[in-house]
Design a protein around this motif. Structure first.
Motif, mmCIF file in Angstrom:
data_model
loop_
_atom_site.group_PDB
_atom_site.id
_atom_site.type_symbol
_atom_site.label_atom_id
_atom_site.label_comp_id
_atom_site.label_asym_id
_atom_site.label_seq_id
_atom_site.Cartn_x
_atom_site.Cartn_y
_atom_site.Cartn_z
ATOM 1 N N LEU A 50 0.839 -1.202 0.000
ATOM 2 C CA LEU A 50 0.000 0.000 0.000
ATOM 3 C C LEU A 50 0.876 1.254 0.000
ATOM 4 C CD1 LEU A 50 -3.077 0.433 0.042
ATOM 5 C CD2 LEU A 50 -2.907 0.764 2.514
ATOM 6 N N ILE A 51 1.873 1.278 0.874
ATOM 7 C CA ILE A 51 2.781 2.441 0.955
ATOM 8 C C ILE A 51 3.517 2.634 -0.369
ATOM 9 C CG2 ILE A 51 4.866 3.357 2.060
ATOM 10 C CD1 ILE A 51 3.962 1.919 4.633
ATOM 11 N N GLY A 52 4.025 1.536 -0.928
ATOM 12 C CA GLY A 52 4.766 1.629 -2.185
ATOM 13 C C GLY A 52 3.903 2.100 -3.340
ATOM 14 N N SER A 53 2.699 1.544 -3.462
ATOM 15 C CA SER A 53 1.805 1.907 -4.567
ATOM 16 C C SER A 53 1.337 3.350 -4.450
ATOM 17 C CB SER A 53 0.599 0.960 -4.602
ATOM 18 O OG SER A 53 1.014 -0.370 -4.784
ATOM 19 N N VAL A 54 0.874 3.723 -3.239
ATOM 20 C CA VAL A 54 0.381 5.090 -3.029
ATOM 21 C C VAL A 54 1.522 6.099 -3.158
ATOM 22 C CG1 VAL A 54 -0.631 6.680 -1.335
ATOM 23 C CG2 VAL A 54 -1.555 4.365 -1.582
ATOM 24 N N GLY A 55 2.692 5.765 -2.596
ATOM 25 C CA GLY A 55 3.833 6.675 -2.661
ATOM 26 C C GLY A 55 4.287 6.941 -4.084
ATOM 27 N N ASN A 56 4.406 5.887 -4.876
ATOM 28 C CA ASN A 56 4.826 6.066 -6.267
ATOM 29 C C ASN A 56 3.765 6.795 -7.087
ATOM 30 O OD1 ASN A 56 7.520 4.781 -6.687
ATOM 31 N ND2 ASN A 56 6.493 3.002 -5.834
ATOM 32 N N MET A 57 2.503 6.481 -6.844
ATOM 33 C CA MET A 57 1.427 7.183 -7.550
ATOM 34 C C MET A 57 1.397 8.662 -7.171
ATOM 35 S SD MET A 57 -0.962 7.235 -9.730
ATOM 36 C CE MET A 57 -1.264 5.503 -10.104
ATOM 37 N N MET A 58 1.667 8.964 -5.904
ATOM 38 C CA MET A 58 1.687 10.354 -5.455
ATOM 39 C C MET A 58 2.804 11.132 -6.142
ATOM 40 S SD MET A 58 2.101 11.860 -1.566
ATOM 41 C CE MET A 58 0.646 10.999 -0.979
ATOM 42 N N ILE A 59 3.985 10.525 -6.246
ATOM 43 C CA ILE A 59 5.101 11.198 -6.912
ATOM 44 C C ILE A 59 4.773 11.474 -8.376
ATOM 45 C CG2 ILE A 59 7.414 10.756 -7.831
ATOM 46 C CD1 ILE A 59 8.270 9.824 -5.152
ATOM 47 N N ILE A 60 4.188 10.500 -9.060
ATOM 48 C CA ILE A 60 3.810 10.686 -10.471
ATOM 49 C C ILE A 60 2.803 11.821 -10.602
ATOM 50 C CG2 ILE A 60 2.643 9.621 -12.442
ATOM 51 C CD1 ILE A 60 3.805 6.922 -11.475
ATOM 52 N N THR A 61 1.776 11.812 -9.749
ATOM 53 C CA THR A 61 0.717 12.831 -9.808
ATOM 54 C C THR A 61 1.266 14.219 -9.537
ATOM 55 O OG1 THR A 61 -0.886 11.180 -9.043
ATOM 56 C CG2 THR A 61 -1.533 13.497 -8.893
ATOM 57 N N ILE A 79 10.780 -5.931 -3.045
ATOM 58 C CA ILE A 79 9.633 -5.351 -2.331
ATOM 59 C C ILE A 79 9.987 -4.053 -1.621
ATOM 60 C CG2 ILE A 79 7.908 -5.765 -0.540
ATOM 61 C CD1 ILE A 79 8.194 -8.788 -1.133
ATOM 62 N N LEU A 80 11.058 -4.074 -0.824
ATOM 63 C CA LEU A 80 11.387 -2.893 -0.023
ATOM 64 C C LEU A 80 11.959 -1.755 -0.857
ATOM 65 C CD1 LEU A 80 12.824 -4.456 3.264
ATOM 66 C CD2 LEU A 80 10.504 -3.669 2.775
ATOM 67 N N VAL A 81 12.757 -2.061 -1.877
ATOM 68 C CA VAL A 81 13.328 -0.997 -2.717
ATOM 69 C C VAL A 81 12.241 -0.215 -3.457
ATOM 70 C CG1 VAL A 81 14.755 -0.534 -4.758
ATOM 71 C CG2 VAL A 81 15.617 -2.018 -2.944
ATOM 72 N N PRO A 82 11.282 -0.877 -4.147
ATOM 73 C CA PRO A 82 10.218 -0.101 -4.797
ATOM 74 C C PRO A 82 9.355 0.690 -3.813
ATOM 75 C CG PRO A 82 10.273 -2.339 -5.643
ATOM 76 C CD PRO A 82 11.186 -2.315 -4.462
ATOM 77 N N MET A 83 9.248 0.201 -2.563
ATOM 78 C CA MET A 83 8.500 0.933 -1.547
ATOM 79 C C MET A 83 9.304 2.114 -1.008
ATOM 80 S SD MET A 83 8.228 1.391 2.048
ATOM 81 C CE MET A 83 9.025 -0.027 2.793
ATOM 82 N N ALA A 84 10.627 1.922 -0.895
ATOM 83 C CA ALA A 84 11.477 2.951 -0.286
ATOM 84 C C ALA A 84 11.787 4.111 -1.220
ATOM 85 C CB ALA A 84 12.785 2.320 0.191
ATOM 86 N N ASN A 85 11.840 3.858 -2.528
ATOM 87 C CA ASN A 85 12.222 4.916 -3.472
ATOM 88 C C ASN A 85 11.370 6.179 -3.372
ATOM 89 O OD1 ASN A 85 14.481 3.673 -4.510
ATOM 90 N ND2 ASN A 85 13.464 2.820 -6.284
ATOM 91 N N PRO A 86 10.031 6.078 -3.357
ATOM 92 C CA PRO A 86 9.248 7.321 -3.231
ATOM 93 C C PRO A 86 9.474 8.038 -1.910
ATOM 94 C CG PRO A 86 7.819 5.389 -3.081
ATOM 95 C CD PRO A 86 9.153 4.912 -3.543
ATOM 96 N N ILE A 87 9.726 7.275 -0.833
ATOM 97 C CA ILE A 87 10.011 7.896 0.468
ATOM 98 C C ILE A 87 11.340 8.640 0.405
ATOM 99 C CG2 ILE A 87 10.444 7.449 2.917
ATOM 100 C CD1 ILE A 87 8.626 4.975 2.657
ATOM 101 N N ILE A 88 12.336 8.005 -0.196
ATOM 102 C CA ILE A 88 13.660 8.623 -0.317
ATOM 103 C C ILE A 88 13.573 9.926 -1.101
ATOM 104 C CG2 ILE A 88 15.940 8.375 -1.387
ATOM 105 C CD1 ILE A 88 15.744 5.360 -0.757
ATOM 106 N N TYR A 89 12.904 9.886 -2.254
ATOM 107 C CA TYR A 89 12.849 11.074 -3.106
ATOM 108 C C TYR A 89 11.982 12.175 -2.509
ATOM 109 C CZ TYR A 89 15.492 9.042 -6.920
ATOM 110 O OH TYR A 89 16.508 8.503 -7.664
ATOM 111 N N SER A 90 10.901 11.800 -1.827
ATOM 112 C CA SER A 90 10.018 12.826 -1.254
ATOM 113 C C SER A 90 10.628 13.479 -0.020
ATOM 114 C CB SER A 90 8.655 12.222 -0.905
ATOM 115 O OG SER A 90 8.783 11.174 0.033
ATOM 116 N N LEU A 91 11.465 12.746 0.712
ATOM 117 C CA LEU A 91 12.070 13.304 1.923
ATOM 118 C C LEU A 91 13.373 14.049 1.640
ATOM 119 C CD1 LEU A 91 11.544 10.427 4.530
ATOM 120 C CD2 LEU A 91 10.248 12.540 4.310
#
Length: 309
Positions: free
Chosen positions: A34-45, A279-291
């Motif tokens: 959920l975190i990975g999907s929502v995070g990546n979608m948020m960055i795209i949007t 699993i963790l890398v695709p979830m962590a990437n949006p967190i890394i870039y947003s922070l």
């Protein structure tokens, strides 16, 4: 050789050995998904809605976010379903598709991270020529080339793997279909496959990492020549997010794919490593870039403020 008929389905093993850990698999990985999907979608949007972020760097970040959404969706949905079942299976066709998509996403991400490092190199080492060198056509060419390499890499390994006969067993000692555990249950001669894993990887994927290293050698050299500490920190801060993403992806992936396929590391160690790079890398990437990215962080804050006021 016995019966050479391919199995109708494969049986996957549990991710965790202890029952208490097996019970935690669904809630933990559902949350991560959920975190990975929502995070990546948020960055795209956010990037698509913010014209001031329509630059080459954010073009690559959008593509990485889209890639990570597909990447995490290749493994986790089937893992979640199997975590609720006593008999954890995947059909033969499903295994073929999962291996193909997984290899394509992983190899494309490797190439895309190399393209992003080249973008940072030009931005820092040749700032006056940046818009000329990294123009729209170059961005598209780098992105399309990454996908083409991913498709070729995946097609070669998937076709080679499933030309083997799996008459020895249909039990894969892993939580998803991957090359090393599939080779272990094949009753055909796998020497050619093992050679191809390293041969194709050396030609298509291995050059990506040295390219990243060389890019950052030049970047660090130019950053150290900046007279003020504030200037050095500000310039290098644009690379920190990318460096963290590269470190996570390559360190975890290499622990499995750069070791000889005949080594006797425990399968549990390989599973833990696989959790990180699938699993963790695709979830962590949006967190890394947003922070770590100031412009992206400001755009997120602005969007949240506008939405709730």
């Amino acid at each position: 050789m016995g019966n050479k008929t391919s199995p109708m389905e494969f049986i996957l093993s549990d991710l965790a050995e202890k029952p208490i850990l097996q019970m935690l698999c669904f809630p933990v990985f559902f949350t991560i998904y959920l975190i990975g999907s929502v995070g990546n979608m948020m960055i795209i949007t956010i990037i698509l809605k913010a014209p001031h972020l329509w630059t080459p760097m954010y073009f690559f970040i959008v593509n990485l976010a889209g890639l990570d959404m597909c990447y995490i969706s290749t493994i986790v949905p089937n893992l979640l379903v199997n975590s609720l079942r006593q008999r954890k299976t995947i059909s033969y066709e499903g295994c073929v598709v999962q291996l193909y998509v997984f290899l394509m996403m992983a190899s494309t991400e490797s190439c895309l991270l190399a393209a992003m490092s080249y973008d940072r190199y030009v931005a820092i080492c040749h700032p006056l020529r940046y818009t000329v060198i990294i123009n729209r056509d170059v961005c598209l060419q780098l992105n399309v080339s990454s996908w083409i390499i991913g498709i070729i890499y995946s097609s070669i390994h998937t076709s080679n793997t499933f030309q083997l006969h799996f008459c020895r067993s249909n039990v894969i000692d892993h939580f998803f279909c991957d090359i090393p555990p599939l080779l272990k249950i094949a009753c055909s001669d796998t020497r050619f496959n093992k050679i191809m894993v390293y041969g194709v990887g050396a030609v298509l994927i291995l050059p990506c990492f040295p390219l990243i290293i060389v890019s950052y050698i030049y970047i660090i050299h130019d950053v150290l020549r900046i007279p003020s500490a504030t200037g050095r920190r500000k310039t290098f801060s644009t690379c920190v997010s990318h460096l963290m993403a590269v470190g996570l992806f390559y360190l975890t992936g290499s622990s499995v794919y750069l070791q000889p396929l005949s080594t006797t590391t425990t399968q549990q160690q390989d599973k833990v490593s696989a959790v990180f790079y699938t699993i963790l890398v695709p979830m962590a990437n949006p967190i890394i870039y947003s922070l770590r990215n100031k412009d992206l962080k400001e755009s997120i804050s602005k969007m949240m403020t506008t939405k709730f006021h």
